[in-house]
Design a protein around this motif. Sequence first.
Motif, mmCIF file in Angstrom:
data_model
loop_
_atom_site.group_PDB
_atom_site.id
_atom_site.type_symbol
_atom_site.label_atom_id
_atom_site.label_comp_id
_atom_site.label_asym_id
_atom_site.label_seq_id
_atom_site.Cartn_x
_atom_site.Cartn_y
_atom_site.Cartn_z
ATOM 1 N N GLU A 8 0.673 -1.112 0.268
ATOM 2 C CA GLU A 8 -0.012 -0.067 -0.057
ATOM 3 C C GLU A 8 0.860 1.239 -0.091
ATOM 4 O O GLU A 8 1.979 1.247 1.012
ATOM 5 C CB GLU A 8 -0.889 0.012 1.164
ATOM 6 C CG GLU A 8 -2.026 -1.194 1.075
ATOM 7 C CD GLU A 8 -2.658 -1.089 2.346
ATOM 8 O OE1 GLU A 8 -3.250 0.063 2.889
ATOM 9 O OE2 GLU A 8 -2.840 -2.159 3.090
ATOM 10 N N PHE A 24 2.788 3.452 2.885
ATOM 11 C CA PHE A 24 1.725 3.455 3.663
ATOM 12 C C PHE A 24 1.507 2.064 4.476
ATOM 13 O O PHE A 24 1.527 1.172 3.961
ATOM 14 C CB PHE A 24 0.346 3.711 2.935
ATOM 15 C CG PHE A 24 -0.978 3.745 3.678
ATOM 16 C CD1 PHE A 24 -1.271 4.746 4.363
ATOM 17 C CD2 PHE A 24 -1.770 2.625 3.502
ATOM 18 C CE1 PHE A 24 -2.387 4.781 5.031
ATOM 19 C CE2 PHE A 24 -2.956 2.444 4.326
ATOM 20 C CZ PHE A 24 -3.136 3.609 5.255
ATOM 21 N N VAL A 25 1.286 2.114 5.692
ATOM 22 C CA VAL A 25 1.625 0.867 6.456
ATOM 23 C C VAL A 25 0.060 0.862 7.169
ATOM 24 O O VAL A 25 -0.369 1.814 8.054
ATOM 25 C CB VAL A 25 2.513 0.952 7.757
ATOM 26 C CG1 VAL A 25 2.325 -0.364 8.269
ATOM 27 C CG2 VAL A 25 3.774 0.889 6.847
ATOM 28 N N SER A 26 -0.550 0.041 6.884
ATOM 29 C CA SER A 26 -1.904 -0.291 7.420
ATOM 30 C C SER A 26 -1.880 -1.447 8.873
ATOM 31 O O SER A 26 -0.954 -2.331 8.371
ATOM 32 C CB SER A 26 -3.080 -0.885 6.503
ATOM 33 O OG SER A 26 -2.932 -1.960 6.088
ATOM 34 N N ILE A 27 -2.423 -1.137 9.696
ATOM 35 C CA ILE A 27 -2.371 -2.172 10.700
ATOM 36 C C ILE A 27 -3.660 -2.874 10.873
ATOM 37 O O ILE A 27 -4.756 -1.901 11.257
ATOM 38 C CB ILE A 27 -1.797 -1.338 12.097
ATOM 39 C CG1 ILE A 27 -0.667 -0.786 12.060
ATOM 40 C CG2 ILE A 27 -1.830 -2.496 13.151
ATOM 41 C CD1 ILE A 27 -0.121 0.007 13.101
ATOM 42 N N PRO A 28 -3.689 -4.136 10.978
ATOM 43 C CA PRO A 28 -5.253 -4.722 11.185
ATOM 44 C C PRO A 28 -5.558 -4.290 12.421
ATOM 45 O O PRO A 28 -4.863 -4.413 13.433
ATOM 46 C CB PRO A 28 -4.839 -6.251 11.145
ATOM 47 C CG PRO A 28 -3.663 -6.377 10.237
ATOM 48 C CD PRO A 28 -2.854 -5.015 10.730
ATOM 49 N N ALA A 32 -3.812 -3.652 16.582
ATOM 50 C CA ALA A 32 -3.716 -2.162 16.740
ATOM 51 C C ALA A 32 -3.073 -2.224 18.072
ATOM 52 O O ALA A 32 -2.184 -1.341 18.650
ATOM 53 C CB ALA A 32 -4.849 -1.607 16.662
#
Length: 80
Positions: A8, A24-28, A32
């Motif tokens: 991402e 872009f780092v998304s954290i499930p 969190a």
Amino acid sequence: MHIGEGDEVGFAVYDDGTVTVRDFVSIPADEAWFWTTEWRAGEVQAAAHIAARRTTFHRSAEDMVAHLDSLGGGRCSPSG
């Protein structure tokens, strides 16, 4: 840029036509908790204890509970 399929990325487009690409780092949501300030501080503290060899080893859960009980502060048990 080391971007691969499934990664991402974030884009910022400016009035002068410049485009900036950022990771872009998304954290499930269910992970969190690990990234909270409090948890990360605890991880740093735990790493310091491990590095200083301020740890104990227990061969069983029962041995660990007995050790914790010996420290005082009330009964430690899985059922509460």
